[in-house]
Write an enzyme that holds these catalytic residues in place. Structure first.
Site, PDB file in Angstrom:
ATOM      1  CB  SER A   1      -2.031  -3.845   1.934  1.00  0.00           C
ATOM      2  OG  SER A   1      -0.350  -4.223   2.325  1.00  0.00           O
ATOM      3  N   GLY A   2      -1.717  -7.041   0.283  1.00  0.00           N
ATOM      4  CA  GLY A   2      -2.051  -7.883   1.475  1.00  0.00           C
ATOM      5  C   GLY A   2      -1.504  -8.298   2.562  1.00  0.00           C
TER       6      GLY A   2
ATOM      7  CB  ALA B   1      -1.048   0.051   0.820  1.00  0.00           C
TER       8      ALA B   1
ATOM      9  CD  GLN C   1      -5.173  -1.515   9.108  1.00  0.00           C
ATOM     10  OE1 GLN C   1      -5.600  -2.828   9.529  1.00  0.00           O
ATOM     11  NE2 GLN C   1      -3.726  -1.609   9.021  1.00  0.00           N
TER      12      GLN C   1
ATOM     13  CB  CYS D   1       4.316   2.605  10.507  1.00  0.00           C
ATOM     14  SG  CYS D   1       3.233   1.297   9.500  1.00  0.00           S
TER      15      CYS D   1
HETATM   16  N1  PMP Z   1      -2.021   2.456   5.698  1.00  0.00           N
HETATM   17  C1  PMP Z   1      -3.083   1.862   6.498  1.00  0.00           C
HETATM   18  C2  PMP Z   1      -3.990   2.685   6.854  1.00  0.00           C
HETATM   19  C3  PMP Z   1      -1.624   1.064   6.944  1.00  0.00           C
HETATM   20  O1  PMP Z   1      -2.272   0.251   8.102  1.00  0.00           O
HETATM   21  C4  PMP Z   1      -0.387   0.875   6.563  1.00  0.00           C
HETATM   22  C5  PMP Z   1       0.832  -0.477   7.322  1.00  0.00           C
HETATM   23  N2  PMP Z   1       0.490  -0.315   8.654  1.00  0.00           N
HETATM   24  C6  PMP Z   1       0.002   0.577   4.785  1.00  0.00           C
HETATM   25  C7  PMP Z   1      -0.959   1.846   4.689  1.00  0.00           C
HETATM   26  C8  PMP Z   1       0.878   0.882   4.846  1.00  0.00           C
HETATM   27  O2  PMP Z   1       0.855  -0.309   3.958  1.00  0.00           O
HETATM   28  P1  PMP Z   1       2.054  -1.556   3.110  1.00  0.00           P
HETATM   29  O3  PMP Z   1       2.986  -2.235   4.994  1.00  0.00           O
HETATM   30  O4  PMP Z   1       1.414  -3.029   2.171  1.00  0.00           O
HETATM   31  O5  PMP Z   1       2.970  -0.407   2.583  1.00  0.00           O
END
Ligand code: PMP
Length: 365
Positions: free
Chosen positions: A193-194, A73, A178, A313
């Site tokens: 996202s997978g 994502a 989410q 994150c």
């Molecule tokens: N957007 C949201 C709301 C997320 O929770 C996350 C993952 N924490 C991401 C984007 C990023 O996704 P990815 O790990 O697939 O890059």
């Protein structure tokens, strides 16, 4: 292991693991190759696109448009926002976005776009407030479907319709990481996202509505209609499709687990629940005053319980996102996020509550 950190990532499901393994054995052709093995891969990718389109609509007729597969994502959000060919103009977004949206919008602001950021804490009708902020100058609305820290859910279909009524030329981007397979979605650009739905890490998708044009972020071999160069990760795409088809979101089941968790948590003195009534029940965020998140996390870890402080994150940094929900800095410092999947059960929640209560007693002594 009691894994209660499913908003950070999920365990790949059996269906995904089997599909990845089968594709590694049988579908290893390059989707750009002109021979039979290339065709096998192309067919697999087309099928997976249909699964994404169906999954986005969740019970409604599948959305129409293009799906490109990405590395996740973060890439989908970057492609959507940098690639959307925005007229210079106003961007309406929220103060609860994930950094993969928020930092990109910061960049667009540096380049001259006017940005309006709305915080959910200030509005009883958040979708209405976002729609009201759209005017003839607004080129983009970017809003997440479900917040990763609190579970706060947006009525995305209402938002999309409302924005288009206000200004049909405004593009709507939804970070649906989410929300995918949990709530019905719509938008001009939707990121998924997978690894949040029991597929593997390293695979995601960007939905692009029919008629919407996006410039690519990556240049090279021109794969995926020139929208995302790079050889398609056929094996991961196969796993993504299998995980989508196997996914079940049982709202009632999660509500019962959340209720059980809250019934125990409210017995603790000086606790505040940061996931209110507009939140999906699979994410529960709370703050125990006087117990810092990291101390709670490490205490629970000793009993093989995995939870998270805010979002993974933000890696220990106090979450600014929680402030958008009216959580004070002090409470954000104590925030713990429990995020559930269908593998979790009542016994795990009971054990979690027991260990939280013990930890609070020990630390506050
Ligand atoms: N957007 C949201 C709301 C997320 O929770 C996350 C993952 N924490 C991401 C984007 C990023 O996704 P990815 O790990 O697939 O890059």
């Amino acid at each position: 292991m009691i894994y209660l950190d499913n908003a950070a990532t999920t365990k790949p499901c059996r269906e995904c693991v089997e599909a990845v393994s089968a594709a590694m054995n049988d579908c290893y052709g390059n989707a750009s190759s002109l021979h039979k093995m290339g065709t096998v891969s192309i067919n697999l990718i087309s099928r997976a696109k249909q699964a994404v389109l169906k999954g986005l609509a969740l019970g409604n007729p599948p959305l129409e448009g293009e799906v490109i597969f990405t590395s996740g994502a973060t890439e989908s959000n970057n492609t959507a926002l940098f690639g959307a060919n925005l007229r210079k103009g106003k961007i309406v977004t929220t103060a609860m976005e994930h950094p993969s949206v928020a930092r990109v919008i910061d960049k667009l602001e540096e380049k001259g776009s006017e940005v309006v950021r709305l915080a959910p804490k200030n509005y009883s009708d958040f979708e209405g407030a976002l729609i009201d902020s759209v005017d003839e100058k607004t080129s983009l609305v970017s809003c997440m479907a479900v917040n990763n820290e609190t579970g706060f859910a947006v009525d995305v279909k209402r938002l999309y319709k409302g924005v288009k009524v206000k200004n049909p030329r405004t593009l709507v981007h939804i970070d649906a990481v989410q929300g995918f397979l949990k709530i019905p979605l719509d938008g001009d650009l939707i990121s998924v996202s997978g690894h949040k739905i029991h597929a593997s890490k390293g695979i995601g998708a960007l939905y692009i509505k029919k008629g919407v044009t996006v410039s690519p972020l990556l240049f090279g071999g021109g794969q995926q209609k020139n929208l995302r160069s790079g050889t398609e990760a056929v094996e991961l795409i196969a796993g993504f499709e299998a995980a989508i088809n196997a996914y079940r979101y049982d709202y009632e089941y999660f509500s019962a687990l959340k209720e059980k968790l809250l019934a125990e948590l409210v017995k603790i003195k000086d606790i505040s629940i940061n996931s209110g009534e507009k939140c999906l029940p699979n994410i529960v965020n709370f703050s125990v005053r006087g117990v810092r998140s990291e101390n709670m996390l490490h205490s629970l870890e000793q009993y093989d319980i995995c939870v998270s402080s805010g979002s993974a994150c933000s890696k220990g940094k106090t979450s600014k996102v929680l402030a958008a929900f009216g959580v004070s800095d002090k409470d954000a410092d104590s925030a713990v996020r429990v995020s559930l999947c269908h593998n979790n059960n009542e016994e795990e929640i009971a054990f979690l509550c027991e260990k939280i209560t013990e930890t609070v007693k020990r630390i506050r002594r």
